[in-house]
Scaffold this motif. Structure first.
Motif, PDB file in Angstrom:
ATOM      1  N   ALA A  23       4.610   7.956   6.681  1.00  0.00           N
ATOM      2  CA  ALA A  23       3.527   7.310   5.960  1.00  0.00           C
ATOM      3  C   ALA A  23       3.283   5.942   6.528  1.00  0.00           C
ATOM      4  CB  ALA A  23       3.871   7.198   4.473  1.00  0.00           C
ATOM      5  N   GLY A  24       2.044   5.485   6.329  1.00  0.00           N
ATOM      6  CA  GLY A  24       1.625   4.281   7.014  1.00  0.00           C
ATOM      7  C   GLY A  24       2.108   2.962   6.494  1.00  0.00           C
ATOM      8  N   ALA A  25       1.681   2.079   7.498  1.00  0.00           N
ATOM      9  CA  ALA A  25       1.909   0.744   7.165  1.00  0.00           C
ATOM     10  C   ALA A  25       0.673   0.140   6.584  1.00  0.00           C
ATOM     11  CB  ALA A  25       2.260  -0.021   8.407  1.00  0.00           C
ATOM     12  N   GLN A 385      -0.462  -0.746 -14.448  1.00  0.00           N
ATOM     13  CA  GLN A 385      -1.263  -0.318 -13.297  1.00  0.00           C
ATOM     14  C   GLN A 385      -0.442  -0.215 -12.019  1.00  0.00           C
ATOM     15  OE1 GLN A 385      -1.948  -2.820 -15.387  1.00  0.00           O
ATOM     16  NE2 GLN A 385      -4.071  -2.746 -16.086  1.00  0.00           N
ATOM     17  N   ILE A 386       0.710  -0.905 -11.960  1.00  0.00           N
ATOM     18  CA  ILE A 386       1.548  -0.838 -10.767  1.00  0.00           C
ATOM     19  C   ILE A 386       2.038   0.587 -10.526  1.00  0.00           C
ATOM     20  CG2 ILE A 386       3.778  -1.585  -9.798  1.00  0.00           C
ATOM     21  CD1 ILE A 386       3.261  -4.335 -10.960  1.00  0.00           C
ATOM     22  N   GLN A 387       2.188   1.365 -11.594  1.00  0.00           N
ATOM     23  CA  GLN A 387       2.646   2.746 -11.436  1.00  0.00           C
ATOM     24  C   GLN A 387       1.677   3.551 -10.584  1.00  0.00           C
ATOM     25  OE1 GLN A 387       5.707   4.093 -12.784  1.00  0.00           O
ATOM     26  NE2 GLN A 387       5.120   5.548 -11.179  1.00  0.00           N
ATOM     27  N   THR A 388       0.378   3.250 -10.691  1.00  0.00           N
ATOM     28  CA  THR A 388      -0.612   3.963  -9.888  1.00  0.00           C
ATOM     29  C   THR A 388      -0.363   3.754  -8.406  1.00  0.00           C
ATOM     30  OG1 THR A 388      -2.269   3.759 -11.646  1.00  0.00           O
ATOM     31  CG2 THR A 388      -3.078   4.231  -9.416  1.00  0.00           C
ATOM     32  N   ALA A 389      -0.046   2.509  -8.047  1.00  0.00           N
ATOM     33  CA  ALA A 389       0.234   2.206  -6.637  1.00  0.00           C
ATOM     34  C   ALA A 389       1.470   2.951  -6.154  1.00  0.00           C
ATOM     35  CB  ALA A 389       0.409   0.708  -6.451  1.00  0.00           C
ATOM     36  N   ILE A 390       2.491   2.999  -6.986  1.00  0.00           N
ATOM     37  CA  ILE A 390       3.719   3.712  -6.616  1.00  0.00           C
ATOM     38  C   ILE A 390       3.436   5.213  -6.472  1.00  0.00           C
ATOM     39  CG2 ILE A 390       6.039   4.333  -7.387  1.00  0.00           C
ATOM     40  CD1 ILE A 390       6.176   1.581  -8.759  1.00  0.00           C
ATOM     41  N   ASP A 391       2.687   5.767  -7.415  1.00  0.00           N
ATOM     42  CA  ASP A 391       2.361   7.192  -7.352  1.00  0.00           C
ATOM     43  C   ASP A 391       1.538   7.516  -6.109  1.00  0.00           C
ATOM     44  OD1 ASP A 391       3.676   7.506  -9.753  1.00  0.00           O
ATOM     45  OD2 ASP A 391       1.842   7.555 -10.967  1.00  0.00           O
ATOM     46  N   GLN A 392       0.675   6.589  -5.698  1.00  0.00           N
ATOM     47  CA  GLN A 392      -0.197   6.844  -4.561  1.00  0.00           C
ATOM     48  C   GLN A 392       0.575   6.925  -3.244  1.00  0.00           C
ATOM     49  OE1 GLN A 392      -4.740   5.574  -3.393  1.00  0.00           O
ATOM     50  NE2 GLN A 392      -3.303   3.900  -3.700  1.00  0.00           N
ATOM     51  N   LEU A 393       1.824   6.438  -3.231  1.00  0.00           N
ATOM     52  CA  LEU A 393       2.647   6.578  -2.033  1.00  0.00           C
ATOM     53  C   LEU A 393       2.840   8.040  -1.646  1.00  0.00           C
ATOM     54  CD1 LEU A 393       5.424   3.892  -2.626  1.00  0.00           C
ATOM     55  CD2 LEU A 393       3.581   3.810  -0.935  1.00  0.00           C
ATOM     56  N   GLU A 394       2.719   8.935  -2.626  1.00  0.00           N
ATOM     57  CA  GLU A 394       2.886  10.353  -2.347  1.00  0.00           C
ATOM     58  C   GLU A 394       1.787  10.888  -1.436  1.00  0.00           C
ATOM     59  OE1 GLU A 394       5.500  12.200  -3.187  1.00  0.00           O
ATOM     60  OE2 GLU A 394       6.384  10.392  -4.061  1.00  0.00           O
ATOM     61  N   VAL A 395       0.645  10.191  -1.388  1.00  0.00           N
ATOM     62  CA  VAL A 395      -0.450  10.651  -0.532  1.00  0.00           C
ATOM     63  C   VAL A 395      -0.747   9.621   0.560  1.00  0.00           C
ATOM     64  CG1 VAL A 395      -1.463  12.067  -2.331  1.00  0.00           C
ATOM     65  CG2 VAL A 395      -2.233   9.700  -2.092  1.00  0.00           C
ATOM     66  N   ALA A 396       0.207   8.737   0.809  1.00  0.00           N
ATOM     67  CA  ALA A 396       0.040   7.736   1.859  1.00  0.00           C
ATOM     68  C   ALA A 396       0.229   8.375   3.227  1.00  0.00           C
ATOM     69  CB  ALA A 396       1.026   6.589   1.674  1.00  0.00           C
ATOM     70  N   ARG A 397      -0.365   7.769   4.240  1.00  0.00           N
ATOM     71  CA  ARG A 397      -0.323   8.314   5.586  1.00  0.00           C
ATOM     72  C   ARG A 397      -0.055   7.195   6.582  1.00  0.00           C
ATOM     73  NH1 ARG A 397      -5.303  12.011   7.377  1.00  0.00           N
ATOM     74  NH2 ARG A 397      -4.412  13.198   5.652  1.00  0.00           N
ATOM     75  N   THR A 398       0.631   7.534   7.670  1.00  0.00           N
ATOM     76  CA  THR A 398       0.863   6.585   8.743  1.00  0.00           C
ATOM     77  C   THR A 398      -0.456   6.043   9.269  1.00  0.00           C
ATOM     78  OG1 THR A 398       2.806   7.854   9.412  1.00  0.00           O
ATOM     79  CG2 THR A 398       1.951   6.250  10.986  1.00  0.00           C
ATOM     80  N   GLN A 399      -0.548   4.741   9.400  1.00  0.00           N
ATOM     81  CA  GLN A 399      -1.794   4.146   9.881  1.00  0.00           C
ATOM     82  C   GLN A 399      -2.079   4.542  11.328  1.00  0.00           C
ATOM     83  OE1 GLN A 399      -3.360   0.363   8.595  1.00  0.00           O
ATOM     84  NE2 GLN A 399      -1.323  -0.187   7.864  1.00  0.00           N
ATOM     85  N   ASP A 400      -3.348   4.480  11.698  1.00  0.00           N
ATOM     86  CA  ASP A 400      -3.761   4.814  13.050  1.00  0.00           C
ATOM     87  C   ASP A 400      -3.177   3.818  14.048  1.00  0.00           C
ATOM     88  OD1 ASP A 400      -5.294   6.830  11.933  1.00  0.00           O
ATOM     89  OD2 ASP A 400      -7.130   5.624  11.914  1.00  0.00           O
ATOM     90  N   TYR A 401      -2.657   4.347  15.156  1.00  0.00           N
ATOM     91  CA  TYR A 401      -2.115   3.475  16.198  1.00  0.00           C
ATOM     92  C   TYR A 401      -3.100   2.384  16.578  1.00  0.00           C
ATOM     93  CZ  TYR A 401       1.575   6.935  17.395  1.00  0.00           C
ATOM     94  OH  TYR A 401       2.649   7.777  17.389  1.00  0.00           O
ATOM     95  N   ALA A 402      -4.390   2.761  16.658  1.00  0.00           N
ATOM     96  CA  ALA A 402      -5.406   1.809  17.108  1.00  0.00           C
ATOM     97  C   ALA A 402      -5.430   0.570  16.245  1.00  0.00           C
ATOM     98  CB  ALA A 402      -6.785   2.471  17.097  1.00  0.00           C
TER      99      ALA A 402
END
Length: 451
Positions: A23-25, A385-402
């Motif tokens: 998952a991304g940065a 609302q912080i829980q939403t950010a934590i939950d969203q980590l489940e759909v996080a993705r590695t950022q584009d190299y570019a």
């Protein structure tokens, strides 16, 4: 993903670049992330040819910590540093090394020449830590992690893995965030909409004409700090990206189509505008009904808004989603300082990442707690609302190299998006120019330094 225009560069494998990363940065202090250029003739490697044995080394008794105080964190940082000194006896000089990630990056680069004016710990944003790796400016943390028995497994995987390269750890998470979809609950209620974020961008397009309480339904974040970061959500949702590993894909027909949709939202369809400053502030003032901003802006928005604030996942696209990048900053250690300072710096990084410390930092800023074991029950009572950010980590993705591995690319993306959104320039022409620029950055500044 189909790419019809590819460069001749040979891509480095994802495993080779980020180990087991999955998952991304961005953060509240993300603005102006162009950072310094890669320079010098030294090869990459971050000073790991002969790993230091720290077992017989005594930590320095006085060190410096350079920070840009992401998310308005100066006061909580000061309190944590005070606690660290009380615990260890190590005095920490708390240095404001810049007002944002670019300024601290410029100062860190300038200090490389002096070598005697370097901190023991420096805040490293997601878009410039890698350039310091390939310049050999930061030390691998692995021997220090082993010496201090830092519990890497207790960090949230999607955050700690952002700083891995060739099976080594080059920083540890600090002020980490995801972009969130912020919405004005009063505006949504007046429009007869459900009290939730839209599931897709297409759904929000249907909602937008009903949102008449503000000056505009949706405000794109200011481009200088957020264009390259947040628009990954739109590109990924439509099945494309800024790049496919080291192959730039800005001129892929799907990328052009995705960015044409973004331009149309401002001009042809008229439901969006681009913020000229921090969109979180614009949103909190009630000017727009919705925006995307970092979790690092969350506390400030909640305190400033005179209405009830809703947050949700970033909307999905027609091909993929929900999907989002993570971003923000980690803590690293310069390669050129003494082993005594490096050990003391690692002790500070360990302390700043302890469960209690990360809860205090999150409570003051809105950034995510970076440790799994952190007891966030009181934090969530105050700021659920912080829980939403934590939950969203489940759909996080590695950022584009570019975006994160090409020096200055984030600013080039912002310039290109500015041409598209503020000057209503031709989308394909702007993206063609961007691709050429990114390929030149790679071939001249990055490829020669990769083994």
């Amino acid at each position: 993903m189909k790419h019809t225009q590819r460069s001749t560069q040979q891509p480095l494998s994802r495993r080779g670049l980020l180990g087991i990363a999955s998952a991304g940065a961005g953060a509240a202090a993300l603005a102006a992330c162009g950072g310094p250029s890669v320079g010098g003739d030294d090869g990459g490697g971050g000073g790991d040819e002969d790993a230091t044995d720290y077992s017989d080394i005594e930590p320095a008794t006085e060190i410096a910590f350079w920070s840009s105080h992401p998310g308005g964190s100066k006061d909580v940082e000061a309190e944590l540093l005070k606690q660290f000194t009380e615990k260890t006896g190590i005095t920490v000089n708390h240095v404001t090394a810049g007002s944002n990630y670019e300024e601290i990056a410029q100062r860190f680069q300038t200090a490389q020449a002096a070598k005697d004016d370097l901190p023991a710990v420096v805040v490293l944003s997601d878009v410039w830590w890698f350039r310091y790796y390939i310049n050999g400016n930061i030390a691998p943390l692995d021997p220090l992690i082993e010496q201090l028995d830092i519990e890497i497994s207790d960090y949230r995987e999607t955050l700690v893995e952002d700083y891995q390269y060739e099976d080594k750890q080059w920083a540890l998470p600090y002020g980490r965030s995801t972009p969130l979809f912020y919405y004005n609950k009063d505006h949504f209620a007046a429009a007869g909409l459900e009290d939730r974020a839209p599931e897709t961008w297409q759904e929000f397009e249907e909602w937008a004409p009903k949102l008449t309480q503000g000056e505009v339904a949706y405000m794109y974040p200011d481009l200088a700090g957020y264009a390259g970061w947040t628009l990954q959500n739109v590109l990924w949702g439509q099945g494309t990206a800024w790049s496919d590993e080291w192959t730039m894909t800005c001129t892929d027909p799907t990328t052009i189509e995705a960015m044409q949709w973004v331009q149309d939202s401002v001009y042809s369809n008229g439901w969006a505008q681009v913020s000229s400053s921090d969109s979180a502030d614009t949103f909190a003032a009630g000017v727009c009904s919705a925006t995307i901003a970092s979790t690092g802006s969350l506390i400030g928005v909640l305190e400033a808004a005179s209405f009830e604030v809703g947050v949700g996942f970033l909307p999905a696209g027609p091909v993929d989603g929900p999907v989002c990048p993570t971003g923000g900053a980690g803590l690293g250690i310069p390669a050129e300082i003494s082993p005594e300072e490096q050990l003391a710096g690692a002790m500070l990084i360990q302390f700043m990442g302890e469960a209690e410390s990360t809860v205090a930092f999150s409570g003051a800023t809105g950034y995510m707690p970076v440790r799994k074991s952190a007891d966030i029950s009181e934090l969530l009572e105050k700021t659920p609302q912080i829980q939403t950010a934590i939950d969203q980590l489940e759909v996080a993705r590695t950022q584009d190299y570019a975006r994160v591995f090409l020096p200055g690319a984030d600013q080039e993306m912002a310039n290109s998006v500015g041409t598209i959104l503020t000057a209503e320039g031709d989308v394909e022409d702007a993206l063609t120019d961007l691709q050429a620029t990114l390929e030149e950055i790679y071939s001249s500044q990055v490829e020669p330094k990769l083994s």
